[in-house]
Design a protein around this motif. Structure first.
Motif, PDB file in Angstrom:
ATOM      1  N   TYR A   1      13.869  20.335 -37.535  1.00  0.00           N
ATOM      2  CA  TYR A   1      12.484  20.786 -37.674  1.00  0.00           C
ATOM      3  C   TYR A   1      11.835  20.657 -36.302  1.00  0.00           C
ATOM      4  O   TYR A   1      11.727  19.565 -35.749  1.00  0.00           O
ATOM      5  CB  TYR A   1      11.782  19.904 -38.708  1.00  0.00           C
ATOM      6  N   VAL A   2      11.457  21.815 -35.720  1.00  0.00           N
ATOM      7  CA  VAL A   2      10.912  21.812 -34.361  1.00  0.00           C
ATOM      8  C   VAL A   2       9.595  22.588 -34.352  1.00  0.00           C
ATOM      9  O   VAL A   2       9.434  23.571 -35.078  1.00  0.00           O
ATOM     10  CB  VAL A   2      11.920  22.431 -33.358  1.00  0.00           C
ATOM     11  N   THR A   3       8.659  22.120 -33.539  1.00  0.00           N
ATOM     12  CA  THR A   3       7.341  22.770 -33.458  1.00  0.00           C
ATOM     13  C   THR A   3       6.954  22.995 -32.007  1.00  0.00           C
ATOM     14  O   THR A   3       7.434  22.312 -31.113  1.00  0.00           O
ATOM     15  CB  THR A   3       6.239  21.883 -34.082  1.00  0.00           C
TER      16      THR A   3
ATOM     17  N   THR B   1       5.706  19.748 -24.814  1.00  0.00           N
ATOM     18  CA  THR B   1       5.030  20.681 -25.711  1.00  0.00           C
ATOM     19  C   THR B   1       5.947  21.104 -26.850  1.00  0.00           C
ATOM     20  O   THR B   1       5.532  21.776 -27.772  1.00  0.00           O
ATOM     21  CB  THR B   1       4.596  21.949 -24.950  1.00  0.00           C
ATOM     22  N   LEU B   2       7.198  20.691 -26.756  1.00  0.00           N
ATOM     23  CA  LEU B   2       8.164  21.059 -27.780  1.00  0.00           C
ATOM     24  C   LEU B   2       8.594  19.784 -28.482  1.00  0.00           C
ATOM     25  O   LEU B   2       9.039  18.829 -27.851  1.00  0.00           O
ATOM     26  CB  LEU B   2       9.375  21.724 -27.116  1.00  0.00           C
ATOM     27  N   ASN B   3       8.398  19.745 -29.793  1.00  0.00           N
ATOM     28  CA  ASN B   3       8.742  18.565 -30.557  1.00  0.00           C
ATOM     29  C   ASN B   3      10.181  18.671 -31.010  1.00  0.00           C
ATOM     30  O   ASN B   3      10.464  19.138 -32.094  1.00  0.00           O
ATOM     31  CB  ASN B   3       7.807  18.474 -31.762  1.00  0.00           C
ATOM     32  N   SER B   4      11.114  18.282 -30.136  1.00  0.00           N
ATOM     33  CA  SER B   4      12.519  18.544 -30.463  1.00  0.00           C
ATOM     34  C   SER B   4      13.394  17.416 -29.988  1.00  0.00           C
ATOM     35  O   SER B   4      13.207  16.866 -28.912  1.00  0.00           O
ATOM     36  CB  SER B   4      12.957  19.838 -29.791  1.00  0.00           C
ATOM     37  N   HIS B   5      14.368  17.059 -30.847  1.00  0.00           N
ATOM     38  CA  HIS B   5      15.392  16.107 -30.432  1.00  0.00           C
ATOM     39  C   HIS B   5      16.235  16.672 -29.311  1.00  0.00           C
ATOM     40  O   HIS B   5      16.862  15.945 -28.569  1.00  0.00           O
ATOM     41  CB  HIS B   5      16.387  15.862 -31.587  1.00  0.00           C
ATOM     42  N   ALA B   6      16.295  17.971 -29.270  1.00  0.00           N
ATOM     43  CA  ALA B   6      17.408  18.593 -28.582  1.00  0.00           C
ATOM     44  C   ALA B   6      16.899  19.469 -27.459  1.00  0.00           C
ATOM     45  O   ALA B   6      17.300  20.608 -27.308  1.00  0.00           O
ATOM     46  CB  ALA B   6      18.211  19.412 -29.597  1.00  0.00           C
TER      47      ALA B   6
ATOM     48  N   LEU C   1      20.401  31.813 -26.620  1.00  0.00           N
ATOM     49  CA  LEU C   1      20.646  30.363 -26.741  1.00  0.00           C
ATOM     50  C   LEU C   1      19.431  29.528 -26.346  1.00  0.00           C
ATOM     51  O   LEU C   1      19.167  28.485 -26.943  1.00  0.00           O
ATOM     52  CB  LEU C   1      21.864  29.959 -25.901  1.00  0.00           C
ATOM     53  N   SER C   2      18.688  29.985 -25.378  1.00  0.00           N
ATOM     54  CA  SER C   2      17.542  29.185 -24.941  1.00  0.00           C
ATOM     55  C   SER C   2      16.425  29.198 -25.985  1.00  0.00           C
ATOM     56  O   SER C   2      15.438  28.472 -25.855  1.00  0.00           O
ATOM     57  CB  SER C   2      17.023  29.685 -23.588  1.00  0.00           C
TER      58      SER C   2
ATOM     59  N   ARG D   1      17.123  20.832 -24.360  1.00  0.00           N
ATOM     60  CA  ARG D   1      18.303  20.920 -23.509  1.00  0.00           C
ATOM     61  C   ARG D   1      17.970  21.274 -22.077  1.00  0.00           C
ATOM     62  O   ARG D   1      18.851  21.530 -21.276  1.00  0.00           O
ATOM     63  CB  ARG D   1      19.291  21.930 -24.110  1.00  0.00           C
TER      64      ARG D   1
ATOM     65  N   LEU E   1      17.241  28.723 -29.252  1.00  0.00           N
ATOM     66  CA  LEU E   1      17.818  28.086 -30.434  1.00  0.00           C
ATOM     67  C   LEU E   1      17.680  26.568 -30.351  1.00  0.00           C
ATOM     68  O   LEU E   1      17.830  25.978 -29.284  1.00  0.00           O
ATOM     69  CB  LEU E   1      19.302  28.455 -30.554  1.00  0.00           C
ATOM     70  N   HIS E   2      17.424  25.938 -31.480  1.00  0.00           N
ATOM     71  CA  HIS E   2      17.322  24.477 -31.575  1.00  0.00           C
ATOM     72  C   HIS E   2      18.327  23.989 -32.597  1.00  0.00           C
ATOM     73  O   HIS E   2      18.497  24.604 -33.650  1.00  0.00           O
ATOM     74  CB  HIS E   2      15.905  24.076 -31.970  1.00  0.00           C
ATOM     75  N   TYR E   3      19.003  22.889 -32.303  1.00  0.00           N
ATOM     76  CA  TYR E   3      20.082  22.390 -33.161  1.00  0.00           C
ATOM     77  C   TYR E   3      20.322  20.943 -32.774  1.00  0.00           C
ATOM     78  O   TYR E   3      19.770  20.435 -31.795  1.00  0.00           O
ATOM     79  CB  TYR E   3      21.347  23.224 -32.963  1.00  0.00           C
ATOM     80  N   ILE E   4      21.118  20.261 -33.571  1.00  0.00           N
ATOM     81  CA  ILE E   4      21.373  18.848 -33.322  1.00  0.00           C
ATOM     82  C   ILE E   4      22.871  18.626 -33.216  1.00  0.00           C
ATOM     83  O   ILE E   4      23.568  18.586 -34.234  1.00  0.00           O
ATOM     84  CB  ILE E   4      20.807  17.965 -34.459  1.00  0.00           C
ATOM     85  N   PRO E   5      23.413  18.492 -32.023  1.00  0.00           N
ATOM     86  CA  PRO E   5      24.866  18.336 -31.873  1.00  0.00           C
ATOM     87  C   PRO E   5      25.411  17.172 -32.703  1.00  0.00           C
ATOM     88  O   PRO E   5      26.520  17.267 -33.239  1.00  0.00           O
ATOM     89  CB  PRO E   5      25.035  18.084 -30.373  1.00  0.00           C
TER      90      PRO E   5
ATOM     91  N   ARG F   1       5.721  29.901 -27.847  1.00  0.00           N
ATOM     92  CA  ARG F   1       7.160  30.109 -27.754  1.00  0.00           C
ATOM     93  C   ARG F   1       7.601  30.820 -29.010  1.00  0.00           C
ATOM     94  O   ARG F   1       6.874  30.908 -29.997  1.00  0.00           O
ATOM     95  CB  ARG F   1       7.894  28.761 -27.735  1.00  0.00           C
TER      96      ARG F   1
END
Lengths: 441, 441, 441
Positions: B116-118, C371-376, B101-102, C378, B104-108, B124
Motif C-alpha cells: 500500500y503506497v501513497t 513524499t512517497l510512503n513506500s517500503h520500497a 519499472l520506475s 528504490r 511500480l511498487h513491490y516488496i522483495p 505521481r
C-alpha cells in the motif's frame, strides 16, 4: 532524681481521677497541672458546633455498682473507675444474667484485665469487667445501678506559651481524657510538663513554644476551630506527645502527613547520626492520636507524633494493665531527655539569611580568616590550625548556602556534622551581624 | 457473539471501499459508520490552510489497468484497490517495461504481497504489485491507464459526543483513510464503535467522551485547527485507537509525550496489578499515528495511543497481507473489553475534594464509624469487623488525601488496592456529601 | 606551533613582573595582554567600598635585601620577586637572627623552594626563603631592607567582549595578581587569550563572550560591584580559568554552586560521551578561586571553574617550583582545544523554540520528508535511506521537544547523539524558519 520524685507524686494524684472528654474529671486534672506550669484553661460551651462536630454535654458520675443474685458486688466505681462504660447513661435496673451480658465489656484474651470502653456519641450503659469474672457470674437476677448525669457545661482545654525570639511557633500537645490509665494517658502530660520546665531554663529560644492539653479527638478539633488559623500562620513544627513510657528502648516518631517537614527531616537526621534513638513511622490517617486532626486535609499542619511504646506493642493498651509500673517514671524522663535534645537540634535547623551575600564578607577584619596567606604559619600548632580551618570551612559553607533556599539542616548534612556542632558557628556569625534567622512558617 | 456478528458484517461492507485522505471513499465509510453511532460529519474545503498544511483536493478514481505486451492484465483497480498508487494522477500511456519499472511498487521480501503506497503531496502515478509478478513481466510495450481525477471538495471528519457529569472530556480518535486494509485501518473505527456502545450503557459517566474519525495526519491537524483550543481547555485524557487486532496477546500502549499524564499512570497501575494486560511504549515523535499531532509542541495534549499488534510486529503492515483473517474480529472485542476496563478505572482516578476537611468529619453519626470504642464488640463476627475496618481505613485515607494535591490513583496506590475497590467508597462519600469530584483539565 | 611560540614569548615577558592585587605590576601585565586582544582596562580608586570590602592602596616596591652578619645577601628582590612577603610594608632595620625568624616564611617539606606569601589586609613585613637557607643562617645581626610604599591609586581590571547573535553572555575570567608563578597565574590569562582568538575566528557565535582579568578575590568582588547586576540579567554560563597547565591528562571542572546549570550539564554529557576529558569536582565554597565570589549567595551566577592541575595535586602550589617547565606551553594549548570544543557544544545546548508547533510542520514540501510512503523506495541506497531516516528522526525529535521546556542538550541525550551531530540539523531547521534560538538567562 528530684524530677522523678515530683513526676511520681503528681502521677499518683492524677491517676485515680475519673476523666472523660467533658466533665469534672478532666477539669480537675487540668487544674492540678496548672499548679505546675502556667496553663490557661478555656471552655467551649456544650452544644457548640466545632466544624463537623458538636460539643457533647458533661458527664458527671457519682457512683456505679453491679450486684449479683446473692448480693455480691461484681463492680464498684468507688474502687475502679474503669469498671463503668465511660459516658454511661444513668440506669437502675434489675435484669437476668442473659440480658446483662449485652451490657458487659471484657477481653477474652486477657482474662484478668478490665477494658477501657467508651460510648461518647451514642447513649448506652455498661460495665467493664475482667473476662474471668464474667465467666464466673452465676445465673439469676442482677441489679445494675449507675448514678450518672449529663449536664450542659464545657469542653475544657488548657494552654501555656513560652515566648521565644520569633513568633513562629512550635506546638506540643497531649490529651487528658482517659481515666485511670498510665502510658496511654498520663505519660503525655507529664512529659509535657518536664519539657515545659526544661525549655523555660534555656538561655535562648529561637521559637515560641505552645503547650496544649485537652480531650483527644473532639478536643483537638475544638482547639483547631479556635486556633487553627493562628497555627496555620505561625506553626513551624509540632508533636503530639503520647504513650511516652513503657519498656521500648527507642522513641517512636510518626511523621506529619507531609512526611518531609523540617521536623520530620531533623528527626531522621539526628537519628541517622545517633544523636537520638527513634523508630520512624510513616503518617497514616487511620490510626493514632490528635495528629490525625492537625494533619487533616484542611489544615495539613507540620505536626508529628512522638511516642515510645505504642498501640499494638503492648497488651495493656486500653485496659487496666496500663498502670504506673508498666509505664515507668524513669522512661518518661528518658523520653523528655531525648525530646529536649531533638528540640535543641530543631532550633538550629531552619532557614538563615546571609546578610552580606554579595561576594564573601571580609572575614579577615573580623578575625575569622587568616590575614597571612601562608602554608607555614608557625604561630599555631597543627591541631589548632586544623580546627581553625574546619571552623572557617563551616562558616564559609553556612554563608554560601544561607541564601534562602537551604535550611541549616541541609547545610549540616552537606558538612556531615551535627546541628549542635554548628550552633556556636551560627551564634558567632549572628554576633557579627552576618547571619539572620529567618524561620519559615 | 452478537457483537462479533455485527462488527464482522460492518467490516465486510467497509473493507472494499477505496478510501484516501480526501474523496468519496472516506465520506462513504463515515456515512456507513454514522448509521451505527450518531456521528456528525464535517467538511473543510479544499485549499483551506490548516496550520502549516493545506487541504488537498479530493481524489476520485474510477478505473485503473496495466496491460502487458500480449494484453495480459497485470493490475486492475476493479479487483483490488491496493494495486493503484493512492492519489495517482490520471495517465493513459504506452511505455517500455524499463520505463514502467520506475512506476511500480513491490516488496522483495514479501514476493506475494501487494504494498500500500501513497503520494499525497507530490503528483505521481504508479501501480503496486506483488514482487513475484514484477519479476515475471516480459519485455515489451505496456499500457498504463489510470482514470482518476482531482477535484475541489472537502476533507471530511466525523465526531460523536457522549455527555457525562462534567464537561471535562476524554477523547477517542481513529482514522479511516486506508483502502482495503484491516488491522491498520478498520480495527480502530470498529473498536471505537464498540466502546461507544459500551460507554452509552454505563449508568454514570464522570467525563464527557468525544469520538473522532478522519484521515490520518492531515485529518488530525485539520481537526486540531478547529478544536485544538477546545481540547486544550477540556481534555483530561485521550487515546488514538489503531491496530487493535492481530495475534498479540496484550494491548500495546504508547504514552503521551508528557509520559506522566493521569491516563499514563492509570495504564501503568492497572497493568502492574494485572487488571489489564498492556505493554507500555514510551512516546516518540518519530513513528506512530495521530498522537504525534495531538502531542505536538504547541498542543502537548494528554493523548496516548492504544494498539495491539503494531507496526514492526507483523509482516502485513501496509500491504495486502493485512486482511480480516489476520486482524480477527475476536481480537477487536478483547481489545474493547480491556479498554472499557481501563476507562472505568480512569473514571475514578482523578482528583476529588474533601468537603469537610477541617479535622475528621464525624463519621459515627453517619453510621460510618463504630460508636463503641471496644476491643470486644461482640455484635459482629471477626470477618465482618475486619471488612468494616478496611472500609473505614479506606474512607479515612480518601478523606485525608482528597486535599487537592493527590489523585485518587495515588490514594489507591497508597492503599494498595484497585480503583474498582475504591469506587463504592467514593460513591458512599459522595452520597454523604463529604467528597466532590474535581477533575483537572 | 605558531601559537605555542607566541604564548611562550608572551609568557617570558609576563613572568618576571612583580604583580600584586593593586599596583604597577598588574597594570603593566594587563597592558602587555592588551596588545594581544582588545582589553579595556578600568580602575577603581583606592578606598572605594566594594560590598563588604575596601579597595586597598597600591603597593609599589623598588628593592628589598636581607644581609647576614658577614654581609652575605640572603635575599634580593632584584633576583627573585617571590623573596619578599607580598604587600610588605617598608622596613630598614637591624635585628638578631632570633627576631628575624618571625619575619621569615619557608616550607620545611620543600627545603629548596621559596614560598609565595601575602599579607594584603594586615601590615607586616617579611621575607620568603628556601627552608634549607633558613637553616643555614648563622647567628648574629641581620639587616632587613624593604623599599616599598603604599600609594593611593587604583585597583585595575580589564575586559574584552566578542559580540554574538544574542546579548546573552558567556563569561570567561582569570586573575593576574601573583608574581613569578606559572601554572597558578599565567596559565589562565594565556588560555584566555588563546580562546579569544579561536572564538573570534568562529563563523557564528550564538552568545556574546565576555573576557575579564583582574586580581583574585578583591578583583572579582570589585568587578561584581560594577557588573554583578548586568551579569545576573545576561549571563548564561561562565568559567573561571585557572591552573590550566601541569601534567594532568584531563581537565578538571568545578561545577557552579547550582551544580546543574546548562554548562554543568554540558560538561557532564560531553565527558560521558568522551568528547572532552574532564574530572568533575562538586562546588565548594571553602576552596578555589573567583567562582566563590561569582557563586556567592547574593549572586549565585552560573559560574564554574576550569582547571587542569589544581591545588593539592602538585607540590609547586604557591612556591617557586611552579615555573614554566612545570606548567608547559603545550598543556595550555591542549586545555584551550578542549575548552573550545566544550564551548562549541554549549552553543547548541540551550533552548530553542519550534516556530511551527501546532501539529507537525509539512516537512515534505520543504524536501525534508519523503513524499512517497513506500517500503520500497528504490531510488536510494539502503545506507542513504538509513541516514535520511536518522536525520528525519532527529528533526522530528528536535521539533517535538523544542517546546520551551526542553534544552537541546536534553534532546541530544534523548537521541543519544552529540550536540555536534545535531548542529547541522538545527541549522537546517533555522534556515527553514522552523526553529528559533531562545537562550535562557
Amino acid at each position: 532524681m528530684e524530677e522523678a520524685g515530683e513526676l511520681s507524686a503528681l502521677f499518683d494524684r492524677l491517676f485515680p481521677i475519673c476523666r472523660s472528654i467533658c466533665g469534672p474529671g478532666i477539669r480537675e486534672s487540668l487544674q492540678l497541672l496548672a499548679k505546675e506550669m502556667p496553663l490557661r484553661i478555656s471552655g467551649i460551651l456544650t452544644g457548640t458546633r466545632v466544624f463537623d462536630w458538636k460539643v457533647p454535654p458533661e458527664w458527671h458520675i457519682r457512683a456505679a455498682t453491679l450486684c449479683g443474685p446473692d448480693g455480691t458486688l461484681y463492680a464498684d466505681f468507688a474502687r475502679s473507675n474503669l469498671c463503668v462504660l465511660n459516658f454511661s447513661e444513668p440506669v437502675d435496673i434489675e435484669l437476668d444474667r442473659e440480658e446483662l451480658l449485652s451490657h458487659l465489656h471484657y477481653i477474652p484474651e486477657l482474662p484478668g484485665a478490665t477494658p477501657y470502653v467508651t460510648s461518647y456519641y451514642r447513649r448506652r450503659w455498661g460495665f467493664c469487667l475482667p473476662h474471668e469474672l464474667v465467666c464466673s457470674l452465676p445465673p439469676g437476677r442482677y441489679r445494675a445501678r449507675i448514678d450518672s448525669e449529663f449536664r450542659d457545661g464545657e469542653l475544657n482545654y488548657a494552654e501555656a506559651v513560652l515566648p521565644g525570639d520569633s513568633d513562629r511557633e512550635f506546638l506540643l500537645t497531649s490529651y487528658l481524657c482517659h481515666p485511670s490509665l498510665a502510658n496511654n494517658e498520663l505519660s503525655g502530660p507529664l512529659v509535657m510538663l518536664s519539657l515545659y520546665r526544661r525549655l523555660s531554663a534555656w538561655k535562648r529560644r529561637r521559637f515560641t513554644y505552645r503547650f496544649v492539653l485537652g480531650p483527644e479527638t473532639i478536643g483537638s478539633i475544638a482547639y483547631l476551630s479556635v486556633m487553627g488559623e493562628h497555627l496555620r500562620r505561625h506553626m513551624v513544627g509540632g508533636m503530639v506527645l503520647t504513650c511516652l513510657g513503657g519498656p521500648a528502648s527507642e522513641l517512636s516518631y510518626k511523621t506529619s502527613k507531609r512526611q518531609n517537614t523540617l521536623l520530620d527531616q531533623v528527626v531522621e537526621y539526628m537519628n541517622e547520626r545517633g544523636e537520638i534513638a527513634v523508630r520512624i513511622r510513616a503518617f497514616t490517617p487511620t490510626t493514632g492520636s490528635d495528629e490525625r486532626q492537625y494533619c487533616s486535609a484542611g489544615f495539613n499542619l507540620p505536626m508529628g507524633q512522638m511516642a515510645r511504646t505504642v498501640y499494638g506493642e503492648y497488651a495493656g493498651y486500653h485496659n487496666s494493665l496500663d498502670d504506673k509500673e508498666f509505664m515507668g517514671i524513669a522512661a518518661l524522663i528518658q523520653s523528655a531527655d531525648q525530646i529536649e535534645r531533638l528540640l535543641a537540634g530543631f532550633e538550629e535547623a531552619g532557614t538563615f539569611t546571609n546578610l552580606c551575600p554579595f561576594g564573601e564578607p571580609q572575614l579577615g577584619r573580623r578575625d575569622l580568616y587568616p590575614t597571612l596567606n601562608s602554608h607555614a604559619n608557625r604561630e599555631k600548632s597543627c591541631d589548632s590550625l586544623a580546627d581553625q580551618r574546619e571552623m572557617l570551612n563551616q562558616m564559609l559553607t553556612i554563608l554560601s548556602y544561607s541564601d534562602g533556599e537551604h535550611t541549616m539542616l541541609s547545610i549540616a548534612r552537606r558538612l556531615g556534622c551535627s546541628l549542635r556542632d554548628l550552633a556556636p558557628r551560627i551564634a558567632r556569625l549572628e554576633q557579627q551581624q552576618l547571619l539572620l534567622h529567618r524561620p519559615d512558617a
